[in-house]
Enzyme design. Structure first.
Site, PDB file in Angstrom:
ATOM      1  N   GLY A  69      62.454  82.769  41.035  1.00 22.37           N
ATOM      2  CA  GLY A  69      63.582  82.754  41.967  1.00 22.37           C
ATOM      3  C   GLY A  69      63.443  81.573  42.928  1.00 22.37           C
ATOM      4  CG  HIS A  70      60.273  81.455  45.807  1.00 23.20           C
ATOM      5  ND1 HIS A  70      59.411  82.464  45.423  1.00 23.20           N
ATOM      6  CD2 HIS A  70      60.705  81.791  47.045  1.00 23.20           C
ATOM      7  CE1 HIS A  70      59.314  83.346  46.392  1.00 23.20           C
ATOM      8  NE2 HIS A  70      60.091  82.976  47.387  1.00 23.20           N
TER       9      HIS A  70
ATOM     10  CG  MET B 280      57.913  84.569  53.959  1.00 22.54           C
ATOM     11  SD  MET B 280      57.692  86.011  54.987  1.00 22.54           S
ATOM     12  CE  MET B 280      57.898  87.320  53.805  1.00 22.54           C
ATOM     13  N   GLY B 281      55.786  81.917  50.409  1.00 22.51           N
ATOM     14  CA  GLY B 281      54.770  81.673  49.388  1.00 22.51           C
ATOM     15  C   GLY B 281      54.806  82.694  48.271  1.00 22.51           C
TER      16      GLY B 281
ATOM     17  CB  VAL C  52      66.038  84.408  39.484  1.00 25.28           C
ATOM     18  CG1 VAL C  52      65.402  84.275  38.114  1.00 25.28           C
ATOM     19  CG2 VAL C  52      66.713  83.098  39.893  1.00 25.28           C
TER      20      VAL C  52
ATOM     21  CG  ASP D 294      65.839  88.346  50.638  1.00 22.68           C
ATOM     22  OD1 ASP D 294      65.539  89.535  50.478  1.00 22.68           O
ATOM     23  OD2 ASP D 294      65.111  87.408  50.272  1.00 22.68           O
TER      24      ASP D 294
ATOM     25  CB  SER E 115      60.918  90.772  45.019  1.00 29.47           C
ATOM     26  OG  SER E 115      60.181  91.048  46.197  1.00 29.47           O
TER      27      SER E 115
END
Ligand code: PAF
Length: 286
Positions: free
Chosen positions: A36-37, A30-31, A176, A150, A185
């Site tokens: 983490g991403h 979701m950008g 992470v 999640d 997050s």
């Protein structure tokens, strides 16, 4: 790197890659991308010829009183990060591209959506399942990468992939953390300085639970109360939403620690709801 907004463009690019025999890895987001991403994207890059990142703040997974409008966005920064990581395509649809007028079809997994986050967010997983299925159908990835912060989302999506016979591999990736243990997050951006200081207590409650489990405590009630005690140290700044132990197949609540148990916490830090968890695999697997 290409950046496209329409379903037809995204589909054409990934189709062409597959036609050339290139494998496609997808990281749905979701950008407002963080480290983490980045870890998901790096993993996707290692395991596939081409990596697609979708950036879409999906309205259907937000409840009526949730943070859809103020969800943090910084597309220019997301583009820079993706480009530095060797992403081949960013799919950045507008809401109308995914949910055109008259849109009427949703995917649900009610039995897996009643506990944990489903309790306080009753329509959340229906929105997640629906958008992720659409992304899978549009982009047809070989592998899809999701963070285990999640965990309930991962287990529900994995179930959907099995139930609907989708031909792709779901790849779970470790959470992470900041040096003080706080799980990364996008919502951490909401925290004030004081809230940020106390937020790692969520992780500390999980660390305590894991230590008790390793020490041989099997009664969930005993572990839960030790975890609640840690969160209560910063009440009312931290307010528990749930502390829950569920088995990892049907996500049903367990009273005793069995081998594969998801130990999950959701708590409000100020007005921001944060989640974290760990997977207990039994002592012999540690
Ligand atoms: O985990 C997320 O960021 C979202 O729930 C996802 C999987 C991108 C679906 O909108």
């Amino acid at each position: 790197m290409e950046i496209v907004e329409t379903v037809a463009q995204a589909r054409a690019i990934t189709r062409a890659w597959r036609a050339q025999g290139q494998s496609v890895g997808l990281t749905p987001t979701m950008g407002y991308l963080h480290a983490g991403h980045a870890s998901l994207i790096r993993r996707a890059k290692e395991e596939n010829d081409q990596v697609v990142v979708s950036v879409f703040v999906n309205p259907t997974q937000f409840g009526p009183n949730e943070d859809l409008d103020k969800y943090p966005r910084d597309f220019a920064r997301d583009v820079d990060l993706c480009s530095s990581l060797g992403v081949g395509l960013i799919f950045h649809p507008q809401p109308e591209a995914i949910y055109p007028p008259g849109y009427a079809t949703y995917v649900e997994a009610p039995a897996l959506s009643v506990n944990l986050c489903g309790r306080s967010r009753p329509t959340h997983f229906r929105g997640v399942l629906t958008v992720v299925l659409k992304l899978f159908l549009i982009l047809e990835p070989r592998r899809a990468y999701f963070g285990l912060k999640d965990a309930q989302q991962f287990f529900i999506l994995k179930r959907m992939v099995e139930d609907l016979c989708l031909d792709l591999v779901m790849v779970p990736c470790p959470t992470v953390r900041e040096p003080d243990g706080l799980a990364l997050s996008s919502r951490n951006a909401y925290l004030s300085e004081t809230e940020r200081r106390v937020a790692p207590l969520i992780h500390q409650a999980l660390v305590r639970a894991e230590a008790m489990a390793r020490a041989g405590v099997t009664q969930v009630a005993e572990i839960k109360s030790a975890m609640a005690e840690i969160l209560e140290r910063q009440a009312p700044l931290i307010a528990k939403d749930y502390i829950e132990f569920v088995e990892t197949e049907g996500l049903t609540v367990v009273e005793e620690l069995t081998r594969d148990t998801l130990v999950a916490v959701a708590a409000y830090v100020g007005k921001t709801r944060l989640i974290d968890n760990f997977l207990w695999k039994g002592l012999d697997n540690k």
